[in-house]
Scaffold this active site. Structure first.
Site, mmCIF file in Angstrom:
data_model
loop_
_atom_site.group_PDB
_atom_site.id
_atom_site.type_symbol
_atom_site.label_atom_id
_atom_site.label_comp_id
_atom_site.label_asym_id
_atom_site.label_seq_id
_atom_site.Cartn_x
_atom_site.Cartn_y
_atom_site.Cartn_z
ATOM 1 C CG HIS A 68 -1.185 1.547 1.255
ATOM 2 N ND1 HIS A 68 -2.946 1.976 0.544
ATOM 3 C CD2 HIS A 68 -1.291 2.102 2.655
ATOM 4 C CE1 HIS A 68 -3.037 3.023 1.286
ATOM 5 N NE2 HIS A 68 -2.263 3.440 1.703
ATOM 6 C CB CYS A 82 -3.436 2.281 -2.993
ATOM 7 S SG CYS A 82 -2.930 1.205 -2.457
#
Length: 208
Positions: free
Chosen positions: A35, A109
């Site tokens: 992430h 993301c």
């Protein structure tokens, strides 16, 4: 206080997090399941999924994104934008990143942070951050549509963001995974009604 260089530009920093302990092994091969969020002017911005056709872009305290294990930061350059100018830029970009359009392979993301980096520093995010998604995109296109990877849900509560919070990062985050204790704010797209954005917490299923 945002880090600055000698010319007064604010630092643009990519903060990368592990989503699985196996990254301790994959990382040394240039792989991993990550992430990422982009840090500018003392706040970190990232993209996650929810069920509404409103912005999935949110802000948190730098290097403390709940539910993920911080790994490292990558210096991407600097920007001459003020905090208000950068926030306005992110709000505009957020219009392309509704929570219900999040996709594990094609719009995650890391695609968001890469988009920010290209616009602000004219440099893409490092390839290794989203390499598995690019590999997955190739193989996913070969699969029958009935079993192709679809969207996943970002496991966090996203209270409505207020302009009063621009100069602060809100309550301190302790890094726990308890979804009821998060102070994580959605950053709505430009022109969005702030009062309409209240997203219920969901179990985390993010892989990228």
């Amino acid at each position: 206080m945002a880090a600055q260089n000698g010319s007064g530009g604010a630092a643009v920093v990519l903060n990368v997090y592990d989503l699985t302990p196996i990254n301790d092994y994959l990382y040394w091969f240039g792989l991993g399941i990550f992430h990422s969020g982009i840090e500018v002017h003392g706040l970190e911005y990232a993209f996650g999924a929810h069920d509404l056709s409103t912005s999935g872009v949110f802000e948190v305290e730098p290097k403390r994104c709940p539910g993920y294990v911080y790994r490292r930061s990558v210096w991407m350059g600097t920007t001459e934008m003020s905090r208000a100018e950068f926030r306005s830029f992110v709000q505009t970009l957020a219009g392309k990143y509704d929570g219900n359009t999040y996709h594990l392979i094609s719009k995650n993301c890391n695609h968001f942070t890469d988009d920010v980096c290209k616009n602000i520093t004219k440099k893409p995010a490092p390839g290794w951050v989203n390499r598995l998604a690019r590999v997955g995109y190739f193989f996913n296109r070969l699969l029958p549509k009935s079993i192709q990877v679809s969207t996943v849900t970002h496991g966090a509560t996203h209270p409505a963001f207020s302009d009063d919070d621009v100069d602060s990062s809100g309550s301190s985050l302790n890094g726990d995974s308890d979804m009821d204790d998060l102070d994580q704010h959605l950053l709505p797209a430009a022109g969005t009604d702030l009062q309409s954005i209240v997203v219920s917490p969901k179990p985390s299923k993010d892989l990228v």
